[in-house]
Motif scaffolding. Structure first.
Motif, PDB file in Angstrom:
ATOM      1  N   UNK A  19       0.822  -1.220   0.000  1.00  0.00           N
ATOM      2  CA  UNK A  19       0.000   0.000   0.000  1.00  0.00           C
ATOM      3  C   UNK A  19       0.853   1.264   0.000  1.00  0.00           C
ATOM      4  N   UNK A  20       2.173   1.101   0.035  1.00  0.00           N
ATOM      5  CA  UNK A  20       3.074   2.253   0.029  1.00  0.00           C
ATOM      6  C   UNK A  20       3.374   2.800   1.405  1.00  0.00           C
ATOM      7  N   UNK A  21       2.970   2.093   2.423  1.00  0.00           N
ATOM      8  CA  UNK A  21       3.256   2.517   3.796  1.00  0.00           C
ATOM      9  C   UNK A  21       4.574   1.902   4.240  1.00  0.00           C
ATOM     10  N   UNK A  22       5.278   2.602   5.115  1.00  0.00           N
ATOM     11  CA  UNK A  22       6.481   2.030   5.678  1.00  0.00           C
ATOM     12  C   UNK A  22       7.773   2.436   5.004  1.00  0.00           C
ATOM     13  N   UNK A  23       7.679   3.198   3.941  1.00  0.00           N
ATOM     14  CA  UNK A  23       8.887   3.666   3.263  1.00  0.00           C
ATOM     15  C   UNK A  23       9.145   5.099   3.699  1.00  0.00           C
ATOM     16  N   UNK A  24      10.071   5.278   4.611  1.00  0.00           N
ATOM     17  CA  UNK A  24      10.418   6.621   5.062  1.00  0.00           C
ATOM     18  C   UNK A  24       9.489   7.178   6.113  1.00  0.00           C
ATOM     19  N   UNK A  25       8.461   6.440   6.517  1.00  0.00           N
ATOM     20  CA  UNK A  25       7.555   6.953   7.536  1.00  0.00           C
ATOM     21  C   UNK A  25       7.771   6.275   8.871  1.00  0.00           C
TER      22      UNK A  25
END
Length: 86
Positions: free
Chosen positions: A78-84
């Motif tokens: 889902x695009x979560x977890x990259x840099x957050x």
């Protein structure tokens, strides 16, 4: 393994130490790895060989671990977890 510069350590000590509390981090100086910063617990496990974690191949992974793994793959898809990450 995450990397930070020694300048990052001076400017963002909280961010660097937070990252090191989760896993060892590399500190670079002049773009070369110079130091590794890790939690004391991790250091003690390395020194004593008392790390009780187990390695599993995906087909033999316990069901509860496979559920966690699948949930993380879905989160990354889902695009979560990259840099957050905190």
């Amino acid at each position: 393994m995450r990397q930070f510069t020694t300048g990052d350590l001076n400017k963002q000590v909280g961010d660097v130490t937070d990252a090191a509390s989760r896993e060892p981090v590399v500190l670079t100086k002049h773009r070369k790895p110079r130091f590794v910063l890790m939690s004391y617990d991790h250091y003690q496990r390395l020194r004593t060989g008392s790390d009780t974690r187990k390695v599993h191949r995906a087909p033999g992974m316990p069901a509860e671990h496979m559920d966690l793994f699948d949930a993380e793959i879905d989160r990354l898809a889902r695009g979560e977890g990259y840099g957050d990450e905190p």
